[in-house]
Design a protein around this motif. Structure first.
Motif, PDB file in Angstrom:
ATOM      1  N   GLY A  59     -30.356 -33.281  52.566  1.00 46.98           N
ATOM      2  CA  GLY A  59     -30.003 -32.864  51.220  1.00 46.98           C
ATOM      3  C   GLY A  59     -30.674 -31.585  50.784  1.00 46.98           C
ATOM      4  O   GLY A  59     -31.592 -31.082  51.440  1.00 46.98           O
ATOM      5  N   TRP A  60     -30.167 -31.067  49.673  1.00 48.30           N
ATOM      6  CA  TRP A  60     -30.766 -29.917  49.007  1.00 48.30           C
ATOM      7  C   TRP A  60     -31.093 -30.320  47.565  1.00 48.30           C
ATOM      8  O   TRP A  60     -30.281 -30.958  46.894  1.00 48.30           O
ATOM      9  CB  TRP A  60     -29.823 -28.731  49.009  1.00 48.30           C
ATOM     10  CG  TRP A  60     -29.659 -28.087  50.347  1.00 48.30           C
ATOM     11  CD1 TRP A  60     -28.699 -28.357  51.271  1.00 48.30           C
ATOM     12  CD2 TRP A  60     -30.485 -27.065  50.913  1.00 48.30           C
ATOM     13  NE1 TRP A  60     -28.875 -27.581  52.381  1.00 48.30           N
ATOM     14  CE2 TRP A  60     -29.966 -26.767  52.192  1.00 48.30           C
ATOM     15  CE3 TRP A  60     -31.611 -26.371  50.474  1.00 48.30           C
ATOM     16  CZ2 TRP A  60     -30.523 -25.804  53.031  1.00 48.30           C
ATOM     17  CZ3 TRP A  60     -32.165 -25.412  51.307  1.00 48.30           C
ATOM     18  CH2 TRP A  60     -31.631 -25.138  52.559  1.00 48.30           C
ATOM     19  N   PHE A  61     -32.273 -29.920  47.154  1.00 51.04           N
ATOM     20  CA  PHE A  61     -32.717 -30.114  45.786  1.00 51.04           C
ATOM     21  C   PHE A  61     -33.163 -28.764  45.248  1.00 51.04           C
ATOM     22  O   PHE A  61     -33.348 -27.827  46.013  1.00 51.04           O
ATOM     23  CB  PHE A  61     -33.899 -31.101  45.746  1.00 51.04           C
ATOM     24  CG  PHE A  61     -33.536 -32.506  46.174  1.00 51.04           C
ATOM     25  CD1 PHE A  61     -33.310 -32.813  47.504  1.00 51.04           C
ATOM     26  CD2 PHE A  61     -33.436 -33.523  45.239  1.00 51.04           C
ATOM     27  CE1 PHE A  61     -32.973 -34.101  47.912  1.00 51.04           C
ATOM     28  CE2 PHE A  61     -33.109 -34.814  45.623  1.00 51.04           C
ATOM     29  CZ  PHE A  61     -32.878 -35.099  46.959  1.00 51.04           C
ATOM     30  N   ARG A  62     -33.338 -28.667  43.948  1.00 52.34           N
ATOM     31  CA  ARG A  62     -33.835 -27.417  43.373  1.00 52.34           C
ATOM     32  C   ARG A  62     -34.718 -27.714  42.180  1.00 52.34           C
ATOM     33  O   ARG A  62     -34.580 -28.751  41.520  1.00 52.34           O
ATOM     34  CB  ARG A  62     -32.679 -26.496  42.975  1.00 52.34           C
ATOM     35  CG  ARG A  62     -31.818 -27.002  41.838  1.00 52.34           C
ATOM     36  CD  ARG A  62     -30.634 -26.072  41.625  1.00 52.34           C
ATOM     37  NE  ARG A  62     -29.760 -26.541  40.539  1.00 52.34           N
ATOM     38  CZ  ARG A  62     -28.599 -25.973  40.223  1.00 52.34           C
ATOM     39  NH1 ARG A  62     -28.160 -24.921  40.910  1.00 52.34           N
ATOM     40  NH2 ARG A  62     -27.886 -26.446  39.235  1.00 52.34           N
ATOM     41  N   THR A 119     -25.871 -33.477  49.114  1.00 54.69           N
ATOM     42  CA  THR A 119     -26.295 -34.227  50.282  1.00 54.69           C
ATOM     43  C   THR A 119     -25.145 -34.358  51.262  1.00 54.69           C
ATOM     44  O   THR A 119     -23.972 -34.307  50.866  1.00 54.69           O
ATOM     45  CB  THR A 119     -26.821 -35.622  49.908  1.00 54.69           C
ATOM     46  OG1 THR A 119     -27.355 -36.258  51.084  1.00 54.69           O
ATOM     47  CG2 THR A 119     -25.702 -36.514  49.364  1.00 54.69           C
ATOM     48  N   ILE A 120     -25.488 -34.513  52.518  1.00 56.52           N
ATOM     49  CA  ILE A 120     -24.499 -34.770  53.561  1.00 56.52           C
ATOM     50  C   ILE A 120     -25.023 -35.920  54.414  1.00 56.52           C
ATOM     51  O   ILE A 120     -26.144 -35.875  54.921  1.00 56.52           O
ATOM     52  CB  ILE A 120     -24.204 -33.508  54.396  1.00 56.52           C
ATOM     53  CG1 ILE A 120     -23.141 -33.791  55.453  1.00 56.52           C
ATOM     54  CG2 ILE A 120     -25.467 -32.911  54.997  1.00 56.52           C
ATOM     55  CD1 ILE A 120     -22.581 -32.517  56.094  1.00 56.52           C
ATOM     56  N   ILE A 151     -22.210 -27.881  51.401  1.00 53.70           N
ATOM     57  CA  ILE A 151     -23.276 -28.295  52.303  1.00 53.70           C
ATOM     58  C   ILE A 151     -22.678 -28.608  53.664  1.00 53.70           C
ATOM     59  O   ILE A 151     -21.562 -29.130  53.757  1.00 53.70           O
ATOM     60  CB  ILE A 151     -24.047 -29.513  51.740  1.00 53.70           C
ATOM     61  CG1 ILE A 151     -25.289 -29.810  52.576  1.00 53.70           C
ATOM     62  CG2 ILE A 151     -23.140 -30.739  51.624  1.00 53.70           C
ATOM     63  CD1 ILE A 151     -26.206 -30.854  51.949  1.00 53.70           C
ATOM     64  N   SER A 152     -23.410 -28.256  54.703  1.00 48.89           N
ATOM     65  CA  SER A 152     -22.953 -28.547  56.057  1.00 48.89           C
ATOM     66  C   SER A 152     -24.164 -28.796  56.949  1.00 48.89           C
ATOM     67  O   SER A 152     -25.290 -28.484  56.564  1.00 48.89           O
ATOM     68  CB  SER A 152     -22.098 -27.397  56.600  1.00 48.89           C
ATOM     69  OG  SER A 152     -22.856 -26.194  56.654  1.00 48.89           O
ATOM     70  N   LEU A 167     -26.590 -24.579  53.097  1.00 39.32           N
ATOM     71  CA  LEU A 167     -26.019 -24.652  51.761  1.00 39.32           C
ATOM     72  C   LEU A 167     -25.394 -23.298  51.445  1.00 39.32           C
ATOM     73  O   LEU A 167     -26.107 -22.313  51.240  1.00 39.32           O
ATOM     74  CB  LEU A 167     -27.070 -25.012  50.709  1.00 39.32           C
ATOM     75  CG  LEU A 167     -26.527 -25.285  49.315  1.00 39.32           C
ATOM     76  CD1 LEU A 167     -25.683 -26.565  49.310  1.00 39.32           C
ATOM     77  CD2 LEU A 167     -27.654 -25.389  48.290  1.00 39.32           C
ATOM     78  N   GLN A 168     -24.075 -23.264  51.438  1.00 40.82           N
ATOM     79  CA  GLN A 168     -23.348 -22.066  51.048  1.00 40.82           C
ATOM     80  C   GLN A 168     -23.166 -22.093  49.538  1.00 40.82           C
ATOM     81  O   GLN A 168     -22.566 -23.024  49.001  1.00 40.82           O
ATOM     82  CB  GLN A 168     -21.981 -22.017  51.742  1.00 40.82           C
ATOM     83  CG  GLN A 168     -21.119 -20.841  51.344  1.00 40.82           C
ATOM     84  CD  GLN A 168     -21.690 -19.510  51.787  1.00 40.82           C
ATOM     85  OE1 GLN A 168     -22.194 -19.376  52.903  1.00 40.82           O
ATOM     86  NE2 GLN A 168     -21.628 -18.513  50.906  1.00 40.82           N
TER      87      GLN A 168
END
Length: 122
Positions: free
Chosen positions: A35-38, A50-51, A69-70, A80-81
């Motif tokens: 996942g990505w968080f900020r 998330t993926i 996300i990929s 994360l594009q």
């Protein structure tokens, strides 16, 4: 030793795009959600995307339709594009790996990178 290292942040203008990358080492995460968080200044860290290990994706409403996300399991990478960036997207972006195959809950993410700064000017 497990490490997650983000790259690709920077200073851009409204409407621009950026691609964040996260390289994992020390173990493979092919069966784990990534996942990505900020975290923006003065705010709590929030979920972004998330993926799951099987490829399912989920996004927070504020980025859905703009972010993608990929993952590349062979390379142990997650991306994360980010398109059509807005000033409110300004934050430190963190990649994370969960202990389960699918989760949108921060509590399930045990492994974290150090973060990469994304700044969007108006």
């Amino acid at each position: 030793q497990v490490q997650l290292v983000e790259s690709g942040g920077g200073l851009v203008q409204t409407g621009d795009s950026l691609r964040l990358s996260c390289a994992a080492s020390g173990r493979t995460f092919s069966r784990n959600a990534l996942g990505w968080f900020r975290q923006a200044p003065g705010k709590e860290r929030e979920f972004v995307a998330t993926i799951g290990w099987f490829g399912n994706k989920y996004y927070v409403d504020s980025v859905r339709g703009r972010y993608i996300i990929s993952r590349d399991n062979a390379a142990n990478m997650v991306y994360l594009q980010m398109n059509s960036l807005k000033p409110e997207d300004t934050a430190v972006y963190y990649c994370a790996a969960a202990t389960v195959g699918w989760s949108v809950r921060r509590i399930d993410y045990d492994y974290w990178g150090q973060g990469t700064q994304v700044t969007v000017s108006s």
